[in-house]
Write an enzyme that holds these catalytic residues in place. Structure first.
Site, mmCIF file in Angstrom:
data_model
loop_
_atom_site.group_PDB
_atom_site.id
_atom_site.type_symbol
_atom_site.label_atom_id
_atom_site.label_comp_id
_atom_site.label_asym_id
_atom_site.label_seq_id
_atom_site.Cartn_x
_atom_site.Cartn_y
_atom_site.Cartn_z
ATOM 1 N N HIS A 141 60.465 18.685 70.489
ATOM 2 C CA HIS A 141 60.741 17.697 71.530
ATOM 3 C C HIS A 141 60.382 18.223 72.915
ATOM 4 O O HIS A 141 60.199 17.439 73.860
ATOM 5 C CB HIS A 141 62.223 17.309 71.493
ATOM 6 C CG HIS A 141 62.471 15.858 71.735
ATOM 7 N ND1 HIS A 141 61.730 15.112 72.637
ATOM 8 C CD2 HIS A 141 63.395 14.996 71.224
ATOM 9 C CE1 HIS A 141 62.181 13.865 72.655
ATOM 10 N NE2 HIS A 141 63.175 13.770 71.808
ATOM 11 N N ALA A 142 60.279 19.536 73.085
ATOM 12 C CA ALA A 142 59.842 20.085 74.373
ATOM 13 C C ALA A 142 58.398 19.729 74.671
ATOM 14 O O ALA A 142 57.984 19.697 75.831
ATOM 15 C CB ALA A 142 60.016 21.609 74.387
#
Length: 488
Positions: A141-142
């Site tokens: 998700h980064a």
């Protein structure tokens, strides 16, 4: 070269214990159109090699940490990038059952990504009944939010079994700054942080009553109203007050473990749209009502149904079309009541539609900017420990922000192909945390179906397939309700 935003970095910092911050999807493909009737890791790796430059977050980029974590990490192209290291294969004993498939996906979803190389993996799952092939795709998700994840996957897909023509790769390899430059920039940013933090607090204050957890604190609404007046941000006409939400304790709001349970299903999208038109709500209203009914049934069966509504975190994309540039995650979250306490189906749907309308009107005033402001309140050297401490302490807090996350992601309504294999279904497989609850329900509409992906902490919900069954029952209930509704 680009640097992670404060929101991007928060997804990195949050990992630890039972929390993993990657998002994933499970594609089910008909590989009979592939050479030899089989989709192979070598073909997928070659496809990624040819198209990596088309992804909005290039698939060949890796993280570069700043020494002592003085600043947020940077992205750079991996000089040793080899897609073959990211694409693997497993086989089920043929003919593999759906339950075996879910067990494999849950096991894959429990594994963290290797941060020394680009933050994504693909696993082909062979041996499914009917000649089908599973493709589990995982990305941190980064690196991407939900919209960028879909765009990244779209770069690898075609509209027909024949591959499309590709533009040439004219990109220049990105490199992170030199170590000395990263350290000096981090020190300067740390020194200036108190000023930025004060400005962030001022920007958050007018919308304090929208922030999950803080909104339930007595006086939050008064502080927000006062700040709107002082800062000249009081909207005209005045917006409805944000609902004061306190998430009740449920069996899935306890400390989560390391293991996951996954279940998938599907519902007819046309019927969901028809119900929305008949009852005067949107597709999202119908999705939220379905979840409210399914959760009510699941909790009531266990004698755990709270007297008041559950509270759902609803992710919202802040992308508004057009080029966004390299801005990392652009996602926020609304908090909305789920009327699980309403026994009557008509009253439950009416409550969901009313509450979602009110929450959306409030959200439009702030555009969800509070997420980025909150993420930047703590300086980078302390952000990691602060994020992990917040997640560790979340289950013991008297005021829980949300009970679970419910997300509705619209997708293409036409078939797509990967290396000549038709994508039959695509099920989202998302994130659970101590802060957001040990249950995540995400739906993705694709080619006429509403594909359901449920992820849970296995210690708290060993068999989320039961919730899929309740969602099917909930659709039958809304169908009957809509058929008896007066004509508009």
């Amino acid at each position: 070269m680009s640097q992670l935003t404060t929101v991007d970095a928060t997804f990195l910092y949050a990992e630890g214990g039972g929390v993993l911050a990657h998002i994933a999807g499970l594609g089910v493909l008909d590989a009979t159109g592939c050479p030899g009737g089989r989709l192979t890791p070598e073909r997928v790796a070659e496809l990624v090699r040819a198209r990596a430059h088309l992804a909005p977050r290039p698939l060949r980029q890796r993280l570069v940490r700043v020494p002592l974590d003085l600043d947020r990490p940077y992205w750079e192209d991996d000089p040793d990038f080899d897609p073959a290291r990211h694409v693997t294969e497993v086989s089920l004993p043929s003919p593999g059952s759906d339950r075996q498939l879910m067990d494999v996906v849950a096991e894959l979803h429990e594994r963290p990504l290797d941060r020394s190389r680009p933050l994504w993996e693909m696993t082909l799952i062979q041996g499914l009944a009917g000649g089908r092939t599973g493709l589990y795709v995982k990305v941190h998700h980064a690196a991407v939010d939900g919209v960028l994840a879909a765009e990244t996957l779209a770069a690898l897909l075609d509209l027909s079994p024949e591959a499309r023509e590709l533009p040439a790769d004219e990109s220049v390899p990105a490199r992170a700054p030199e170590t000395a430059d990263m350290v000096s920039a981090g020190l300067l940013r740390t020194v200036a942080h108190p000023v930025r933090a004060v400005l962030s607090v001022a920007r958050i204050a007018p919308y304090l009553d929208e922030v999950p957890g803080l909104s339930s604190i007595p006086g939050a609404a008064r502080v927000a109203s006062f700040a709107q007046g002082v800062l000249g941000r009081r909207p005209l006409p005045p917006l409805p007050p944000a609902p004061r939400l306190t998430a009740p304790l449920t069996p899935f709001n306890l400390p989560i473990g390391r293991h996951r349970a996954v279940a998938v299903g599907e519902l007819p999208l046309a019927e969901i749209k028809r119900i929305g038109r008949s009852l005067g709500g949107s597709v999202n209203d119908v999705v939220m009502a379905l979840c409210a009914t399914a959760l009510r049934q699941w909790l009531d069966k266990r004698g755990e149904l709270p007297d008041g509504p559950l509270v759902a975190g609803v992710p919202v994309s802040l992308r508004r079309g057009g080029p966004d540039g390299d801005e990392g995650n652009r996602v926020s979250m609304m908090t909305a009541p789920l009327a699980t306490h309403e026994a009557d189906p008509a009253a439950r749907f009416a409550a969901v539609r009313r509450d979602m309308g009110q929450v959306k009107r409030r959200f439009l005033a702030s555009s969800g900017r509070w997420v980025r402001e909150v993420a930047g309140l703590v300086p980078a050297p302390l952000a990691g420990p602060a994020a992990r401490l917040a997640l560790w302490a979340a289950p013991a807090l008297p005021l829980r922000p949300v009970n679970l996350v419910v997300s509705n992601v619209p997708g293409p309504q036409f078939p797509l192909f990967l290396c000549g294999a038709r994508v039959l279904r695509y099920y989202p497989v998302s994130v659970v945390t101590d802060l957001s609850g040990g249950l995540n329900i995400t739906v993705f509409s694709y080619d006429g179906k509403m594909n359901i992906g449920i992820v849970a902490c296995r210690d708290l919900i060993p068999d989320p397939a039961e919730l899929v069954d309740h969602l099917v029952d909930a659709l039958d209930e809304l169908t009957a309700l809509s058929e008896n509704a007066p004509a508009s």
